[in-house]
Each structure stands twice: as C-alpha cells, then as structure tokens.
Write an enzyme that holds these catalytic residues in place. Structure first.
Site, PDB file in Angstrom:
ATOM      1  N   ASP A  16      27.343   6.640   9.315  1.00 37.50           N
ATOM      2  CA  ASP A  16      26.975   5.381   8.648  1.00 37.50           C
ATOM      3  C   ASP A  16      25.613   5.536   7.971  1.00 37.50           C
ATOM      4  O   ASP A  16      25.034   6.631   7.926  1.00 37.50           O
ATOM      5  CB  ASP A  16      26.990   4.200   9.629  1.00 37.50           C
ATOM      6  CG  ASP A  16      25.947   4.337  10.739  1.00 37.50           C
ATOM      7  OD1 ASP A  16      25.033   5.188  10.622  1.00 37.50           O
ATOM      8  OD2 ASP A  16      26.041   3.592  11.734  1.00 37.50           O
TER       9      ASP A  16
ATOM     10  N   ARG B  46      33.663   3.536  10.296  1.00 35.81           N
ATOM     11  CA  ARG B  46      32.815   4.589   9.709  1.00 35.81           C
ATOM     12  C   ARG B  46      33.577   5.902   9.587  1.00 35.81           C
ATOM     13  O   ARG B  46      33.409   6.636   8.618  1.00 35.81           O
ATOM     14  CB  ARG B  46      31.518   4.758  10.505  1.00 35.81           C
ATOM     15  CG  ARG B  46      31.671   4.909  11.997  1.00 35.81           C
ATOM     16  CD  ARG B  46      30.308   4.734  12.687  1.00 35.81           C
ATOM     17  NE  ARG B  46      30.478   4.438  14.100  1.00 35.81           N
ATOM     18  CZ  ARG B  46      29.939   5.160  15.072  1.00 35.81           C
ATOM     19  NH1 ARG B  46      29.194   6.210  14.788  1.00 35.81           N
ATOM     20  NH2 ARG B  46      30.114   4.835  16.320  1.00 35.81           N
TER      21      ARG B  46
ATOM     22  N   TYR C 102      37.948  -6.264   8.609  1.00 33.21           N
ATOM     23  CA  TYR C 102      36.601  -5.899   8.174  1.00 33.21           C
ATOM     24  C   TYR C 102      36.531  -5.831   6.652  1.00 33.21           C
ATOM     25  O   TYR C 102      37.526  -5.543   5.983  1.00 33.21           O
ATOM     26  CB  TYR C 102      36.195  -4.523   8.708  1.00 33.21           C
ATOM     27  CG  TYR C 102      36.126  -4.406  10.209  1.00 33.21           C
ATOM     28  CD1 TYR C 102      34.947  -4.694  10.896  1.00 33.21           C
ATOM     29  CD2 TYR C 102      37.237  -3.989  10.945  1.00 33.21           C
ATOM     30  CE1 TYR C 102      34.860  -4.566  12.270  1.00 33.21           C
ATOM     31  CE2 TYR C 102      37.162  -3.867  12.327  1.00 33.21           C
ATOM     32  CZ  TYR C 102      35.979  -4.150  12.987  1.00 33.21           C
ATOM     33  OH  TYR C 102      35.907  -4.033  14.354  1.00 33.21           O
TER      34      TYR C 102
END
Length: 299
Positions: free
Chosen positions: A80, A179, A66
């Site tokens: 988030d 997150r 990611y």
C-alpha cells in the site's frame, strides 16, 4: 443499550481506537467491532453494543464492498501507500479504459491470493509482519477468496511521474486483501503496483448511508439524544429465519436443543424468531438429528 452502531471510521484511527472512544462517549463497556480496518483505511465499521456483541462472529463473515485506487508504476513492501518502494517501471503510455475493464473482469469469481508479508497471519506460530521486521525469510501462504463483483470507475495518468491510477469498486468475501488485489491487477497489466487509497463503503448489508462519524455521534450525545442503534436482527439479514411457536420460545429461553423442523434453513446458522422477535441463533447439531443453540439473546 443493545444494538448496532454504524460508524464511519476516519483515516488515522484503528478499529480499537473507535471502540475505546465509543465506550467512553456512551459510558458502556460492552462494545465490539466487526472486522479490523487498517488505520489508513476509512469507511463503514459496525460496532456491536450490549447483547449485539453476541453476533460479532456472524457479522465478520460477510461480504464487503470497497472503493479502491490501484497505482501502476511502482510496488511497495507493504503493498500500500505507506510502504517503501520496491520495484519501479514507468508507465510510458497510459493503459486504455478498455484494457483496464477487461483485466478487472478476469478477477471475478474465486481467486487465489498470497497473504501480504505485512499482515497478522501466523506461520509457525509467528506473525508475518514479525518476520518482515526481523528481515527473516518466510513462505507466505495462499488463500482462496471470492470476488463477487468488480467495476471500473475512473483512471488518471500522470505523464510527469509516469504512473497511472485506477479507481474501481469491488464486492468480495471475507479475508480478501484489496492491496494484494491491486498488486495482482498491476501484475496482470505488466506493471508493479500498490494500493494508493481504500474506502470500505459497505459490509454485512450496512452502507455509508447508515453510518455516522464520531463527531456526529458526539453532537447527538450533547443534545441528549439516544444514539441511532439499529436492531440486532439488521446484522443477521444474511441468515435464514425459522419461525417458532410459544412453547418452543420457552425452550429456546433455556438454551435447549430442538427437534428438526419440517424444512431446514439453507444457511449454516439461522435466526430463531417468535412473532417478529429475535430469540437466538441456532445451527444443526453434529448428529444432524437436532438443532442446537449457538447464541441465545435475553428476552
């Protein structure tokens, strides 16, 4: 139509939305995705078509890569950018690049994460986000995950709003909540934090270079071109290969158990291959005296 379609999921769509659209575009029902991406997350989403749907469980249990942005200065209830602000603390002086790099490296290896409140993980038969919506207290479980690599990219300080963003790249195991990682990074730096942006750039050996958008897929369909499906074996590159002979191939065709080979593969599941052709996925039988089929493909 058997193979793997690497889709670039755009923001605003669920993984199920993508499956629905591809089914309609390619006029086929047998389509499955290999791991949910939240609507606000974009990136690589392998879709399995036809016989390839048999390997979905083996694709979800792979490492992911990611590119994320953690925002220091305030946290949210969802961890988030979509959530409500919870805690705030002004970043009066920007954190140095050296400090950011040092802290990120502390997260390499096996770490413990507390599952986010807004997640589908069940506690006592009830999903955590249901507790959140009903404003009911609940003890969230912890999970052990592995961060294989984490690399600092850039940082940006907003002196007006007193916040600082940190962009980094991370390769991690299945089940890692990015997150939550952003939240924990902020905590390690002494600030409330949340994940402001996330892109999945790779999963199961597939990367952004393999992917195409729904719009690009539609262009190919309009031109009456075959969709760019990758072979099923591309999704199993993380599994060892066991080469078999003609006689064994026929036994595999009928889903039979097999005798142990001279040398066992090192992975829990492994590919059975004859002359370059993928036949099945096998595993060690519970008795540890035979091999048994996990998935057999049409051949």
């Amino acid at each position: 139509m058997d193979g793997i379609l690497i889709l670039w999921k755009e923001k605003g769509m669920t993984s199920h939305d993508c499956v629905f659209k591809v089914r309609k575009m390619l006029q086929t029902k047998k389509v499955g995705h290999t791991g949910t991406l939240d609507p606000e997350v974009e990136g690589v989403l392998p879709l399995c078509l036809g016989e390839a749907t048999k390997i979905v469980p083996y694709l979800t249990d792979t490492t992911k890569t990611y590119r994320a942005v953690a925002m220091l200065g305030f946290s949210t209830d969802t961890e988030d950018q979509t959530g409500m602000v919870q805690e705030q603390k002004a970043v009066d002086i920007p954190v140095t690049t050296q400090k950011l790099q040092e802290v990120l490296q502390h997260f390499c290896g096996e770490i413990s994460q507390q599952v986010p409140l807004y997640s589908a993980v069940k506690v006592n038969g009830k999903k955590l986000y249901e507790y959140a919506r009903e404003n009911q207290p609940v003890d969230r479980p912890f999970r052990q995950v592995t961060i294989h690599d984490i690399r600092f990219l850039t940082a940006n300080y907003d002196k007006v709003n007193k916040v600082q963003s940190i962009e980094f790249e991370v390769t991690c195991s299945k089940g890692t909540y990015i997150r939550t990682l952003c939240l924990d990074i902020g905590r390690a730096l002494g600030y409330p934090a949340h994940m402001a942006h996330l892109i999945r750039t790779g999963t199961a050996g597939f990367t952004e270079a393999d992917a195409l958008t729904l719009a690009e897929l539609q262009v190919q369909i309009d031109k009456q071109q075959e969709p760019p499906l990758l072979p099923i074996s591309r999704g199993l590159s993380h599994l060892d290969v066991l080469e078999v002979d003609q006689a064994t191939k026929e036994r595999i065709r009928h889903g039979q158990k097999l005798s142990l080979p001279a040398q066992l593969p090192q992975t829990l599941f492994f590919q059975m291959v004859y002359d370059g052709q993928l036949l099945a996925i096998y595993q060690l039988h519970e008795t540890k005296e035979q091999l048994k089929p996990a998935r057999v493909f049409q051949f």
